[in-house]
Motif scaffolding. Structure first.
Motif, mmCIF file in Angstrom:
data_model
loop_
_atom_site.group_PDB
_atom_site.id
_atom_site.type_symbol
_atom_site.label_atom_id
_atom_site.label_comp_id
_atom_site.label_asym_id
_atom_site.label_seq_id
_atom_site.Cartn_x
_atom_site.Cartn_y
_atom_site.Cartn_z
ATOM 1 N N GLY A 1 41.934 17.906 27.293
ATOM 2 C CA GLY A 1 41.394 17.128 26.198
ATOM 3 C C GLY A 1 40.263 17.864 25.514
ATOM 4 N N MET A 2 39.875 17.329 24.373
ATOM 5 C CA MET A 2 38.804 17.918 23.578
ATOM 6 C C MET A 2 37.632 16.941 23.521
ATOM 7 S SD MET A 2 40.216 20.736 22.744
ATOM 8 C CE MET A 2 39.332 21.480 21.418
ATOM 9 N N VAL A 3 36.437 17.494 23.486
ATOM 10 C CA VAL A 3 35.227 16.695 23.319
ATOM 11 C C VAL A 3 35.200 16.157 21.891
ATOM 12 C CG1 VAL A 3 32.705 16.790 23.260
ATOM 13 C CG2 VAL A 3 33.955 18.014 25.054
ATOM 14 N N VAL A 4 34.847 14.881 21.739
ATOM 15 C CA VAL A 4 34.725 14.268 20.423
ATOM 16 C C VAL A 4 33.361 13.601 20.308
ATOM 17 C CG1 VAL A 4 37.202 13.887 20.110
ATOM 18 C CG2 VAL A 4 35.813 12.108 21.175
ATOM 19 N N GLY A 5 32.984 13.284 19.074
ATOM 20 C CA GLY A 5 31.733 12.580 18.822
ATOM 21 C C GLY A 5 30.793 13.420 17.988
ATOM 22 N N THR A 6 29.949 12.753 17.230
ATOM 23 C CA THR A 6 29.039 13.479 16.349
ATOM 24 C C THR A 6 28.056 14.343 17.119
ATOM 25 O OG1 THR A 6 27.600 11.544 16.283
ATOM 26 C CG2 THR A 6 29.182 11.788 14.489
ATOM 27 N N MET B 1 25.252 21.678 26.326
ATOM 28 C CA MET B 1 25.907 20.802 25.362
ATOM 29 C C MET B 1 27.330 21.291 25.091
ATOM 30 S SD MET B 1 23.927 18.350 24.603
ATOM 31 C CE MET B 1 24.870 17.685 23.244
ATOM 32 N N PHE B 2 28.256 20.357 24.976
ATOM 33 C CA PHE B 2 29.626 20.639 24.579
ATOM 34 C C PHE B 2 29.823 19.959 23.233
ATOM 35 C CE2 PHE B 2 30.012 22.015 28.804
ATOM 36 C CZ PHE B 2 31.242 22.619 28.998
ATOM 37 N N PRO B 3 29.812 20.720 22.142
ATOM 38 C CA PRO B 3 29.972 20.098 20.822
ATOM 39 C C PRO B 3 31.391 19.576 20.611
ATOM 40 C CG PRO B 3 29.804 22.491 20.616
ATOM 41 C CD PRO B 3 29.607 22.155 22.065
ATOM 42 N N SER B 4 31.540 18.710 19.648
ATOM 43 C CA SER B 4 32.845 18.164 19.296
ATOM 44 C C SER B 4 33.811 19.306 18.985
ATOM 45 C CB SER B 4 32.705 17.249 18.078
ATOM 46 O OG SER B 4 33.940 16.644 17.782
ATOM 47 N N GLY B 5 35.034 19.213 19.520
ATOM 48 C CA GLY B 5 36.051 20.226 19.284
ATOM 49 C C GLY B 5 36.199 21.237 20.401
ATOM 50 N N ASN C 1 29.647 8.043 19.423
ATOM 51 C CA ASN C 1 31.017 7.943 19.930
ATOM 52 C C ASN C 1 31.429 9.160 20.743
ATOM 53 O OD1 ASN C 1 31.555 5.364 18.844
ATOM 54 N ND2 ASN C 1 31.888 6.291 16.840
ATOM 55 N N SER C 2 30.597 9.598 21.665
ATOM 56 C CA SER C 2 30.907 10.723 22.542
ATOM 57 C C SER C 2 32.059 10.367 23.465
ATOM 58 C CB SER C 2 29.697 11.075 23.413
ATOM 59 O OG SER C 2 28.605 11.455 22.631
ATOM 60 N N GLY C 3 32.918 11.345 23.729
ATOM 61 C CA GLY C 3 34.020 11.130 24.646
ATOM 62 C C GLY C 3 35.013 12.260 24.595
ATOM 63 N N VAL C 4 36.260 11.936 24.978
ATOM 64 C CA VAL C 4 37.325 12.936 24.969
ATOM 65 C C VAL C 4 38.549 12.388 24.251
ATOM 66 C CG1 VAL C 4 36.637 14.155 27.064
ATOM 67 C CG2 VAL C 4 38.166 12.222 27.247
ATOM 68 N N SER C 5 39.267 13.307 23.613
ATOM 69 C CA SER C 5 40.535 13.003 22.972
ATOM 70 C C SER C 5 41.603 13.739 23.764
ATOM 71 C CB SER C 5 40.519 13.474 21.515
ATOM 72 O OG SER C 5 41.791 13.274 20.932
ATOM 73 N N ALA C 6 42.610 13.012 24.243
ATOM 74 C CA ALA C 6 43.616 13.594 25.131
ATOM 75 C C ALA C 6 44.622 14.460 24.376
ATOM 76 C CB ALA C 6 44.352 12.486 25.878
ATOM 77 N N SER C 7 44.822 15.687 24.865
ATOM 78 C CA SER C 7 45.865 16.579 24.339
ATOM 79 C C SER C 7 47.176 16.347 25.071
ATOM 80 C CB SER C 7 45.439 18.042 24.515
ATOM 81 O OG SER C 7 44.223 18.290 23.878
ATOM 82 N N GLY C 8 47.121 15.632 26.160
ATOM 83 C CA GLY C 8 48.263 15.254 26.994
ATOM 84 C C GLY C 8 47.777 14.139 27.898
#
Length: 150
Positions: free
Chosen positions: A95-100, A111-115, A130-137
């Motif tokens: 997954g990828m890190v998301v959030g402003t 720090m892990f920036p968005s993307g 809205n920090s979190g993760v977006s699933a790639s699978g």
């Protein structure tokens, strides 16, 4: 005379090996405690046992989330978004890190920036926006604190 050379060579070789072993002992080779800062290797069995300690259940179960971490599964395209101060550990999947603001790694104090890629077995903390993760699978994530899935 050849026998004396062979004996001398063998004795010299043994002395060199003993000197190398002694030097390694003096300089601390092999003295690091497993899992310490000098030997940071982490195994899957250690992580599973540590998660079991935190949740009070085996990795096959789920937690209510009132104490420790709750096991959450998300599918490709879904996002798991943390409340401020909540924590997550990506146990499996990509997954990828998301959030402003991205997320903060409590494991590596960075720090892990968005993307950026959400690294497995790293403890992340939601820091707003809205920090979190977006699933790639398909992903399995352990979460401590408030969260929502979109």
């Amino acid at each position: 005379m050849k026998t004396k050379k062979k004996i001398f060579t063998a004795v010299a070789l043994v002395l060199v090996i003993l000197a190398a072993f002694g030097a390694g002992t003096v300089f601390g080779a092999g003295n690091a405690e497993p899992g310490s800062q000098k030997d940071p290797l982490v195994t899957l069995s250690y992580l599973e046992s540590r998660l079991e300690e935190l949740t009070g259940k085996s990795s096959g179960g789920t937690s209510s989330g009132t104490e420790g971490f709750a096991r959450v599964s998300i599918s490709k395209g879904q996002k798991l978004l943390l409340n401020d101060g909540s924590e997550l550990v990506v146990y499996s999947g990509n997954g990828m890190v998301v959030g402003t603001s991205g997320m903060m790694s409590l494991t590596g104090a960075e720090m892990f920036p968005s993307g950026t890629s959400a690294v497995l077995y790293t403890v992340f903390m939601g820091i707003g926006g809205n920090s979190g993760v977006s699933a790639s699978g398909n992903m399995t994530i352990y979460v401590k604190g408030g969260y929502r899935i979109e």
